[in-house]
Design a protein around this motif. Sequence first.
Motif, PDB file in Angstrom:
ATOM      1  N   ASP A  82      14.072 -18.257 -40.407  1.00 59.95           N
ATOM      2  CA  ASP A  82      14.914 -17.745 -39.349  1.00 59.95           C
ATOM      3  C   ASP A  82      13.861 -17.716 -38.021  1.00 59.95           C
ATOM      4  N   TRP A  89      14.823 -24.041 -31.929  1.00 62.13           N
ATOM      5  CA  TRP A  89      15.986 -24.094 -30.856  1.00 62.13           C
ATOM      6  C   TRP A  89      15.791 -23.656 -29.626  1.00 62.13           C
ATOM      7  N   LEU A 191      22.198 -13.098 -32.634  1.00 60.27           N
ATOM      8  CA  LEU A 191      21.410 -13.625 -33.602  1.00 60.27           C
ATOM      9  C   LEU A 191      20.726 -12.475 -34.554  1.00 60.27           C
ATOM     10  N   CYS A 194      24.019 -11.792 -36.815  1.00 63.77           N
ATOM     11  CA  CYS A 194      24.295 -12.703 -37.850  1.00 63.77           C
ATOM     12  C   CYS A 194      23.157 -13.008 -39.049  1.00 63.77           C
ATOM     13  N   THR A 195      22.079 -12.636 -38.625  1.00 61.56           N
ATOM     14  CA  THR A 195      20.695 -12.933 -39.477  1.00 61.56           C
ATOM     15  C   THR A 195      20.492 -11.370 -40.269  1.00 61.56           C
ATOM     16  N   SER A 233      25.038 -22.079 -27.367  1.00 55.88           N
ATOM     17  CA  SER A 233      24.535 -21.993 -28.547  1.00 55.88           C
ATOM     18  C   SER A 233      25.282 -21.041 -29.331  1.00 55.88           C
ATOM     19  N   PHE A 237      25.720 -21.010 -33.553  1.00 57.25           N
ATOM     20  CA  PHE A 237      25.339 -19.918 -34.263  1.00 57.25           C
ATOM     21  C   PHE A 237      26.418 -19.363 -34.876  1.00 57.25           C
ATOM     22  N   ARG A 238      27.507 -19.491 -34.506  1.00 56.34           N
ATOM     23  CA  ARG A 238      28.990 -18.957 -34.982  1.00 56.34           C
ATOM     24  C   ARG A 238      28.929 -19.722 -36.469  1.00 56.34           C
ATOM     25  N   PHE A 241      25.732 -19.098 -39.035  1.00 61.35           N
ATOM     26  CA  PHE A 241      25.265 -17.829 -39.640  1.00 61.35           C
ATOM     27  C   PHE A 241      26.571 -16.848 -39.739  1.00 61.35           C
ATOM     28  N   HIS A 242      27.870 -16.910 -39.004  1.00 59.83           N
ATOM     29  CA  HIS A 242      28.591 -16.131 -39.045  1.00 59.83           C
ATOM     30  C   HIS A 242      28.890 -15.187 -40.107  1.00 59.83           C
TER      31      HIS A 242
END
Length: 251
Positions: A82, A89, A191, A194-195, A233, A237-238, A241-242
């Motif tokens: 991550d 990114w 972020l 999500c993580t 972005s 990311f959705r 990682f959502h």
Amino acid sequence: MHGPIYVRRYLLNLARLGVTTGLAVGLFGTAALLLAGRFFAAYGDLLFLAAVLLPVLVCLLGFEKKPLRAVGLTARRCDPGDFFFGMLWAAIGFLGILWVAFLLTERNDVWIALLQGASIPRLAHYLIVGFCEELLFRGYLFQNLFCEWPFWRRSLLSAAVYLLPHSLCAGGNDFPALLFVCLFGLLANYLTYCTGSIWMGVGFHGMWNLLAATCFCCPETQEIAAPLFLLLSFPLFRGLFHRRGRRAQAS
């Protein structure tokens, strides 16, 4: 949890954080002044790190009795990936902005500045600064203090708090810069959501600040391209990682 007890707990935790942060800043600020000259250049970043990290740890472990993962300080197998994905990114986005600026202005001095100014010590400096901001604004405020709130409510509140010191530094009249800071805060919150940790945000934050401080490109291009990159972005990311974020928040 609702009502006066809920509000009192927030105010009490914020007061504790404010008092411990003030004491830490005073203590380590005095140490920085005493060490100025021969030692400050070498240990300034570590003093800054201690002045932010210790108050959060005191409030979290001493007063709130919560584990480190409550503020996103996790030690999972996926965390290094991550972290480096966040750095990658940020590099892709900023280098893309530099390329657009180069096509519009045909100036190559930004690439020269990048080659001459980027270094491991500078990267370490900006990663430490990024870690401190992510721990405080995303880890403690967004992920821990307002954890019972719906995502967008706590994200907007955390981003507003994050915007305040940047607004004071900018004099409150640089709208493009403040728009970018607000979007940056919202993206960093996402972020973390999500993580389940702050590590991707730390990598993204540190690398972006390094490139922004090292390179000087067309201001007009950056004012448009940087917020646009952050907006683009969100769907990336959705998609990536959502689902993982929902599992992380549920646990």
